[in-house]
Design an enzyme around this catalytic site. Structure first.
Site, PDB file in Angstrom:
ATOM      1  N   GLY A 240       7.427 -36.238   6.642  1.00 28.47           N
ATOM      2  CA  GLY A 240       7.335 -36.253   5.182  1.00 28.47           C
ATOM      3  C   GLY A 240       5.965 -36.561   4.625  1.00 28.47           C
ATOM      4  N   ASP A 264       6.238 -39.724   9.976  1.00 29.85           N
ATOM      5  CA  ASP A 264       5.178 -38.762  10.277  1.00 29.85           C
ATOM      6  C   ASP A 264       4.307 -39.371  11.365  1.00 29.85           C
ATOM      7  OD1 ASP A 264       3.243 -36.564  10.041  1.00 29.85           O
ATOM      8  OD2 ASP A 264       4.193 -36.209   8.096  1.00 29.85           O
ATOM      9  N   ASP A 285       7.195 -38.917  16.218  1.00 30.45           N
ATOM     10  CA  ASP A 285       6.963 -37.557  16.687  1.00 30.45           C
ATOM     11  C   ASP A 285       8.320 -36.869  16.733  1.00 30.45           C
ATOM     12  OD1 ASP A 285       6.655 -35.222  18.154  1.00 30.45           O
ATOM     13  OD2 ASP A 285       5.275 -36.104  19.604  1.00 30.45           O
ATOM     14  N   ARG A 301      11.332 -31.108   4.693  1.00 34.14           N
ATOM     15  CA  ARG A 301      10.839 -30.188   3.661  1.00 34.14           C
ATOM     16  C   ARG A 301       9.535 -29.551   4.119  1.00 34.14           C
ATOM     17  NH1 ARG A 301       7.775 -30.222  -1.584  1.00 34.14           N
ATOM     18  NH2 ARG A 301       8.791 -28.623  -2.874  1.00 34.14           N
ATOM     19  N   HIS A 305       9.501 -23.977   8.541  1.00 40.23           N
ATOM     20  CA  HIS A 305       8.732 -22.729   8.443  1.00 40.23           C
ATOM     21  C   HIS A 305       7.407 -22.799   9.199  1.00 40.23           C
ATOM     22  CE1 HIS A 305       6.171 -23.711   4.578  1.00 40.23           C
ATOM     23  NE2 HIS A 305       6.095 -24.658   5.476  1.00 40.23           N
TER      24      HIS A 305
END
Length: 396
Positions: A240, A264, A285, A301, A305
């Site tokens: 995040g 993160d 991780d 979020r 992708h």
């Protein structure tokens, strides 16, 4: 900093200008026809620009290389802030401030006037337009710099690199196109170059501006149904960043109890003094087992992708065992869900921008296939005003 749409009155005036230019074009003949055609084209383009949402247009503009280069030059010169509050920046002052040659400033700024990011004013000088206003937000400028520096070079090398690999898609074994061009993966490189990683970290906030805000999932309504108590973990935001999304959820849902944890890499958190109010940081991780058990929501979020199906499966498998043990927990994946046909230019741009780092934007069928490989399925696709959707998942 959200830039406004053009007003109805401004659009009416632009429509009137198009109509005037159209009548002049119809009435013209001979040598004047091309001049009249060009005038009509200019007026029609102005009308098209007025209908665009300024923040949304930042993305496709990045990938128009001349414009992207001109934007990067202005960013490097530190000139965007000088356009604040509608100020006019005179050519002579730009030259005096930067020490640049006049001919270079004229040529660079000409690109952005043509793109309607800036406008010419008497002086001579320049003024920012509504389409240029997003660059007053340093996060937009940072994201443009990140893409220009890290992503575009890999895209420009794609024809050569793909031809030498028989046009095969990148895999975990071959590495990403970024690695083909730079010798190591983006995430590894940025980890050892924090000054360049900062552009990416700050740039991620530009995806939370204006019409890009994350409103697909109704956090307040859905979290209220979960009866979250103090001391419990309400949300784990995996990868995040520095917590800007969770800070916004916390701000807009003050009645929601429980902990908001942002995970993160440790290097991401080192760039800031402290987490946002009401947010806890946890170094993690995502290719390793998820350490937070019993969370009500696990949230990703703009993460999936970035990765191939194989990589996504690797980190989904760190979470699926917990979801099986915790049937009340939700898994939310926020990314594009592309249509099967009639994909917009912006969506195509965003998909190809993921290719250099080995990722892709997925349509609904591709999402279902990925999830089914990992014993998950789509429970619901939530949609809001932003380009992204929120894919809510459940265990098969």
């Amino acid at each position: 900093m959200a830039a406004p749409y053009a007003s109805a009155e401004e659009i009416d005036k632009l429509v009137e200008n198009v109509n005037v230019a159209s009548k002049a074009f119809k009435a013209e003949s001979g040598r004047g026809t091309e001049d009249a055609r060009r005038k009509l084209q200019v007026e029609a383009t102005k009308l098209l620009y007025s209908l665009q949402e300024p923040n949304t247009e930042v993305w496709p503009r990045i990938f128009q290389v001349n414009q992207s280069a001109a934007i990067e030059v202005i960013t490097q010169m530190g000139l965007w802030s000088k356009f604040e509050d509608g100020k006019i920046l005179l050519l002579k002052d730009i030259i005096s401030t930067t020490g640049a040659d006049e001919v270079m400033i004229i040529r660079i700024f000409r690109q952005l006037v043509a793109a309607n990011v800036l406008s010419d004013v008497p002086g001579p000088g320049y003024k920012i337009t509504p389409l240029g206003a997003p660059y007053l937000n340093p996060d937009h400028a940072a994201f443009s710099s990140f893409v220009f520096t890290e992503i575009l070079p890999s895209i420009l090398s794609l024809p050569r690199n793909l031809s030498t690999r028989n046009y095969k898609a990148p895999s975990k074994d071959s590495g990403s196109p970024y690695k083909w061009a730079n010798g190591e993966e983006l995430w590894t490189y940025l980890g050892s170059h924090p000054e360049r990683a900062l552009n990416m970290v700050n740039g991620m906030r530009s995806l939370h501006t204006g019409s890009l805000e994350t409103n697909a999932y109704p956090f307040a309504e859905e979290l209220a149904k979960m009866d979250i108590k103090d001391g419990e973990v309400a949300i784990v935001d995996v990868a995040g960043g520095q917590g800007h999304i969770m800070a916004e959820v916390r701000r807009t849902c003050p009645e929601i109890k429980g902990k908001f944890i942002v995970q993160d890499l440790a290097s991401t958190f080192e760039a800031v003094a402290a987490p946002p109010e009401g947010i806890e940081y946890m170094a993690y991780d995502m290719f390793t087992p998820q350490p937070v058990k019993g969370a009500h929501v696990y949230h990703y979020r703009h993460i999936f992708h970035d990765w191939s199906d194989g990589d996504c499966s690797s980190f989904l498998q760190q979470l699926v065992p917990l979801l099986k043990e915790q049937p009340g927990s939700k898994l939310l994946l926020v990314d594009l869900v592309l249509p099967n046909t009639d994909v917009s230019m912006q969506e195509c741009v965003r998909d190809l921008s993921m290719f250099p780092i080995g990722g892709l934007e997925r349509n609904e069928g591709q999402w279902r296939e990925l999830l089914e490989k990992n014993r998950l399925k789509i429970k619901k696709i939530w949609r809001g005003t932003e380009p992204e959707a929120c894919v809510e998942c459940e265990v098969l």
